[in-house]
Design a protein around this motif. Sequence first.
Motif, PDB file in Angstrom:
ATOM      1  N   ASP A 163       0.807  -1.213   0.000  1.00 36.27           N
ATOM      2  CA  ASP A 163       0.000   0.000   0.000  1.00 36.27           C
ATOM      3  C   ASP A 163       0.845   1.270   0.000  1.00 36.27           C
ATOM      4  N   LEU A 164       2.053   1.217   0.535  1.00 37.72           N
ATOM      5  CA  LEU A 164       2.918   2.404   0.562  1.00 37.72           C
ATOM      6  C   LEU A 164       3.572   2.687  -0.791  1.00 37.72           C
ATOM      7  N   ILE A 165       3.788   1.659  -1.572  1.00 38.68           N
ATOM      8  CA  ILE A 165       4.568   1.805  -2.804  1.00 38.68           C
ATOM      9  C   ILE A 165       3.948   2.760  -3.822  1.00 38.68           C
ATOM     10  N   PRO A 166       2.640   2.739  -4.088  1.00 39.21           N
ATOM     11  CA  PRO A 166       2.104   3.689  -5.069  1.00 39.21           C
ATOM     12  C   PRO A 166       2.407   5.149  -4.708  1.00 39.21           C
ATOM     13  N   ASN A 167       2.330   5.472  -3.426  1.00 40.27           N
ATOM     14  CA  ASN A 167       2.653   6.834  -3.003  1.00 40.27           C
ATOM     15  C   ASN A 167       4.119   7.160  -3.270  1.00 40.27           C
ATOM     16  N   LEU A 168       4.991   6.206  -3.000  1.00 43.02           N
ATOM     17  CA  LEU A 168       6.413   6.403  -3.251  1.00 43.02           C
ATOM     18  C   LEU A 168       6.678   6.588  -4.739  1.00 43.02           C
ATOM     19  N   VAL A 169       6.075   5.729  -5.558  1.00 48.77           N
ATOM     20  CA  VAL A 169       6.271   5.806  -7.012  1.00 48.77           C
ATOM     21  C   VAL A 169       5.774   7.149  -7.541  1.00 48.77           C
ATOM     22  N   GLU A 170       4.617   7.590  -7.088  1.00 51.34           N
ATOM     23  CA  GLU A 170       4.078   8.882  -7.551  1.00 51.34           C
ATOM     24  C   GLU A 170       4.983  10.035  -7.149  1.00 51.34           C
ATOM     25  N   THR A 171       5.529   9.970  -5.967  1.00 51.97           N
ATOM     26  CA  THR A 171       6.438  11.021  -5.514  1.00 51.97           C
ATOM     27  C   THR A 171       7.692  11.050  -6.380  1.00 51.97           C
ATOM     28  N   VAL A 172       8.241   9.887  -6.674  1.00 50.73           N
ATOM     29  CA  VAL A 172       9.468   9.808  -7.484  1.00 50.73           C
ATOM     30  C   VAL A 172       9.183  10.226  -8.928  1.00 50.73           C
ATOM     31  N   LYS A 173       8.026   9.857  -9.465  1.00 48.85           N
ATOM     32  CA  LYS A 173       7.684  10.195 -10.855  1.00 48.85           C
ATOM     33  C   LYS A 173       7.818  11.682 -11.131  1.00 48.85           C
ATOM     34  N   GLY A 174       7.399  12.490 -10.187  1.00 49.03           N
ATOM     35  CA  GLY A 174       7.459  13.929 -10.381  1.00 49.03           C
ATOM     36  C   GLY A 174       8.878  14.445 -10.544  1.00 49.03           C
ATOM     37  N   TYR A 175       9.841  13.762  -9.988  1.00 50.26           N
ATOM     38  CA  TYR A 175      11.222  14.221 -10.030  1.00 50.26           C
ATOM     39  C   TYR A 175      12.061  13.500 -11.087  1.00 50.26           C
ATOM     40  N   ALA A 176      11.734  12.280 -11.378  1.00 52.68           N
ATOM     41  CA  ALA A 176      12.588  11.445 -12.233  1.00 52.68           C
ATOM     42  C   ALA A 176      11.783  10.870 -13.382  1.00 52.68           C
ATOM     43  N   LYS A 177      11.316  11.729 -14.249  1.00 54.18           N
ATOM     44  CA  LYS A 177      10.444  11.293 -15.349  1.00 54.18           C
ATOM     45  C   LYS A 177      11.126  10.286 -16.277  1.00 54.18           C
ATOM     46  N   HIS A 178      12.414  10.426 -16.503  1.00 54.71           N
ATOM     47  CA  HIS A 178      13.089   9.522 -17.438  1.00 54.71           C
ATOM     48  C   HIS A 178      13.600   8.233 -16.773  1.00 54.71           C
ATOM     49  N   GLU A 211      19.649   9.898  -4.646  1.00 55.02           N
ATOM     50  CA  GLU A 211      20.999  10.485  -4.660  1.00 55.02           C
ATOM     51  C   GLU A 211      21.223  11.324  -5.915  1.00 55.02           C
ATOM     52  N   ALA A 212      20.605  10.922  -7.014  1.00 54.81           N
ATOM     53  CA  ALA A 212      20.777  11.640  -8.276  1.00 54.81           C
ATOM     54  C   ALA A 212      19.876  12.872  -8.374  1.00 54.81           C
ATOM     55  N   TYR A 213      18.871  12.950  -7.535  1.00 52.01           N
ATOM     56  CA  TYR A 213      17.919  14.057  -7.580  1.00 52.01           C
ATOM     57  C   TYR A 213      17.843  14.718  -6.200  1.00 52.01           C
ATOM     58  N   PRO A 214      18.652  15.743  -5.973  1.00 52.26           N
ATOM     59  CA  PRO A 214      18.684  16.388  -4.654  1.00 52.26           C
ATOM     60  C   PRO A 214      17.317  16.913  -4.209  1.00 52.26           C
ATOM     61  N   ASP A 215      16.504  17.405  -5.163  1.00 55.50           N
ATOM     62  CA  ASP A 215      15.176  17.895  -4.771  1.00 55.50           C
ATOM     63  C   ASP A 215      14.319  16.753  -4.227  1.00 55.50           C
ATOM     64  N   LEU A 216      14.427  15.584  -4.850  1.00 59.39           N
ATOM     65  CA  LEU A 216      13.683  14.419  -4.384  1.00 59.39           C
ATOM     66  C   LEU A 216      14.178  14.008  -2.999  1.00 59.39           C
ATOM     67  N   LYS A 217      15.484  14.016  -2.837  1.00 61.36           N
ATOM     68  CA  LYS A 217      16.096  13.624  -1.569  1.00 61.36           C
ATOM     69  C   LYS A 217      15.622  14.524  -0.431  1.00 61.36           C
ATOM     70  N   ALA A 218      15.319  15.786  -0.737  1.00 61.92           N
ATOM     71  CA  ALA A 218      14.890  16.745   0.278  1.00 61.92           C
ATOM     72  C   ALA A 218      13.368  16.783   0.445  1.00 61.92           C
TER      73      ALA A 218
END
Length: 188
Positions: A54-69, A111-118
Amino acid sequence: MSKGDEQTEILIGIVVLILIVGYVIISYNSLVKYRNWVKEAWSQIDVQLKRRHDLIPNLVETVKGYAKHEQETLDRVIKARSQLLSGTPQERIEADNMLEGALKSIFALAEAYPDLKANQNFLQLQEELTATENKIAYARQLYNKTVAEYNIKRESFPTNMIASMFNFEAQQQLSIPEAEREVPTVKF
């Protein structure tokens, strides 16, 4: 043989029969208790796997916004997640191991996306997943311990005769893939 001796023999026979029946009942109930503990231990793993699921979809959506490719990494996580809730306990644990590897890739993306990390959302989800991972590890240990106790009880003499009479099946402990048993190499 006197009537008193005959009554004593009958009484001894009844006592022996009562002891045997009592032992069978106690052994059967003990095996049922252990079998139910195994089921309960598995359900604890199941609860934690569902929580992670149940937690994973939220994580994936959060990452999608920062790491589209980085879609390939996200696709691996989604695929592993979909396999998590069906199959035998061992198949589900193998899917869980795949998911664990895919999640490590997502955390490496941070690590590759500082905005995501923060990102607070990402950090909170990462913390919740880490806590869930710890609970899953504990639940696996408890499951394996419970299975070992049940199997020992089931295979020990004379309980093994009662277990075979009433078809108490052996349970399999969870194992880790061979690749995860290797010692990792650390390079500086």
